[in-house]
Design a protein around this motif. Structure first.
Motif, short mmCIF file in Angstrom:
data_model
loop_
_atom_site.label_atom_id
_atom_site.label_comp_id
_atom_site.label_asym_id
_atom_site.label_seq_id
_atom_site.Cartn_x
_atom_site.Cartn_y
_atom_site.Cartn_z
N GLU A 32 -9.51 -4.86 -4.81
CA GLU A 32 -10.16 -5.54 -5.93
C GLU A 32 -9.52 -5.13 -7.26
O GLU A 32 -9.30 -5.96 -8.14
N LYS A 33 -9.21 -3.85 -7.39
CA LYS A 33 -8.58 -3.37 -8.62
C LYS A 33 -7.18 -3.95 -8.78
O LYS A 33 -6.78 -4.35 -9.89
N VAL A 34 -6.43 -4.01 -7.70
CA VAL A 34 -5.09 -4.58 -7.74
C VAL A 34 -5.14 -6.05 -8.13
O VAL A 34 -4.34 -6.52 -8.96
N GLU B 230 -5.27 4.98 -4.92
CA GLU B 230 -5.55 4.22 -6.14
C GLU B 230 -4.54 4.53 -7.23
O GLU B 230 -3.99 3.63 -7.87
N PHE B 231 -4.32 5.81 -7.45
CA PHE B 231 -3.43 6.24 -8.54
C PHE B 231 -2.01 5.74 -8.33
O PHE B 231 -1.40 5.16 -9.24
N THR C 61 -0.86 3.34 -6.20
CA THR C 61 -0.79 1.88 -6.10
C THR C 61 -0.97 1.21 -7.46
O THR C 61 -0.18 0.33 -7.85
N GLY C 62 -2.00 1.62 -8.19
CA GLY C 62 -2.28 1.02 -9.49
C GLY C 62 -1.20 1.32 -10.51
O GLY C 62 -0.82 0.45 -11.31
N THR C 63 -0.69 2.54 -10.49
CA THR C 63 0.38 2.92 -11.41
C THR C 63 1.66 2.16 -11.09
O THR C 63 2.34 1.66 -12.00
N SER C 64 2.00 2.08 -9.83
CA SER C 64 3.21 1.36 -9.41
C SER C 64 3.17 -0.09 -9.87
O SER C 64 4.15 -0.62 -10.40
N LEU C 65 2.01 -0.74 -9.69
CA LEU C 65 1.86 -2.13 -10.10
C LEU C 65 2.12 -2.28 -11.59
O LEU C 65 2.85 -3.18 -12.03
N GLY C 66 1.53 -1.41 -12.39
CA GLY C 66 1.70 -1.48 -13.83
C GLY C 66 3.12 -1.20 -14.28
O GLY C 66 3.69 -1.95 -15.08
#
Length: 247
Positions: A82-84, A118-119, A121-126
């Protein structure tokens, strides 16, 4: 000191929280954006649904003000998928910075694998989209030892998984400003919490959010080493005034 370059001017209340209509809420967001452009604040921090409108306003006048939004806000309990999805949509809409709320309750329960996923995956996306990423840890929900621990984890995972020249784009942020703390206790950034974050988040930069209510407090935090300050009263602080707002 000109603190404007440190200020993330913020409006994150839903209509149901402010008592305003959807149209009135949009007008508040527009006013915030106009004020940020006029006063040359670093960034406007708004809900995802307003990114396109705010970006259009800024580009129309060729302003350098950045646009940030919150992901998994404000409880942080959304799934990683959901966050992604929320972050990806924000990127497509033109956002410059992503402020994720880490699942701090899962962290408190000891689910380190979940927050690590989370950290990373979310950081990589950004980072792949050339965005700044911030991770909100919600200091009011954590003990000193937990603040130390989660900041240390972020520092370690960043150094293990990302390039050194990206560290400056991965922030650790204190608070959402929406956490319901026990009566009389602060729900956001305190000097004590920021001191711990600054020490254990290195080499990652730190953002103070929630509870920075005076110009002197903002200046003191900047001198401590804080790189950004989130506030719903950016104009008051920039004019060396005070505010009673919770964020």
């Amino acid at each position: 000191m000109d603190i404007r370059e440190y200020l993330d001017s913020t409006y994150l209340k839903l209509s149901s929280q402010s008592g305003l209509t959807e149209e009135q809420t949009l007008e508040e967001v527009k006013k915030l954006t106009e004020q940020a452009i006029e006063n040359h604040f670093y960034l406007v921090m708004i809900r995802p649904e307003y990114i396109k409108k705010v970006k259009e306003m800024i580009l129309k006048v060729d302003s350098e003000v950045k646009v940030g939004t919150v992901i998994g806000f404000h409880e942080g309990s959304y799934t990683i998928n959901e966050k992604v999805a929320e972050a990806q949509k924000a990127i497509e809409n033109g956002v410059d910075e992503l402020d994720y709320v880490i699942n701090y309750e899962a962290f408190k329960m000891g689910d380190i694998d979940l927050i690590k996923n989370e950290f990373i995956t979310g950081t990589s996306l950004g980072l792949k989209a050339s965005k700044v990423v911030k991770w909100i840890i919600e200091v009011a929900a954590l003990t000193d030892e937990q603040i130390k621990s989660i900041c240390s984890y972020f520092s370690t995972w960043a150094q293990e998984n990302f390039e050194k020249n990206d560290f400056g784009k991965i922030f650790v942020k204190s608070s959402t400003g929406f956490y319901k703390a026990e009566e009389g206790k602060p729900n956001g950034a305190t000097f004590h919490a920021m001191e711990i974050m600054l020490k254990y988040s290195q080499p990652l930069p730190v953002k103070a959010a929630g509870g920075v209510r005076t110009y002197d407090e903002a200046v003191k935090m900047i001198k401590m080493g804080v790189k950004r300050i989130g506030t719903s009263s950016a104009k008051a602080l920039s004019e060396k005034g005070n505010t009673n707002d919770s964020y």
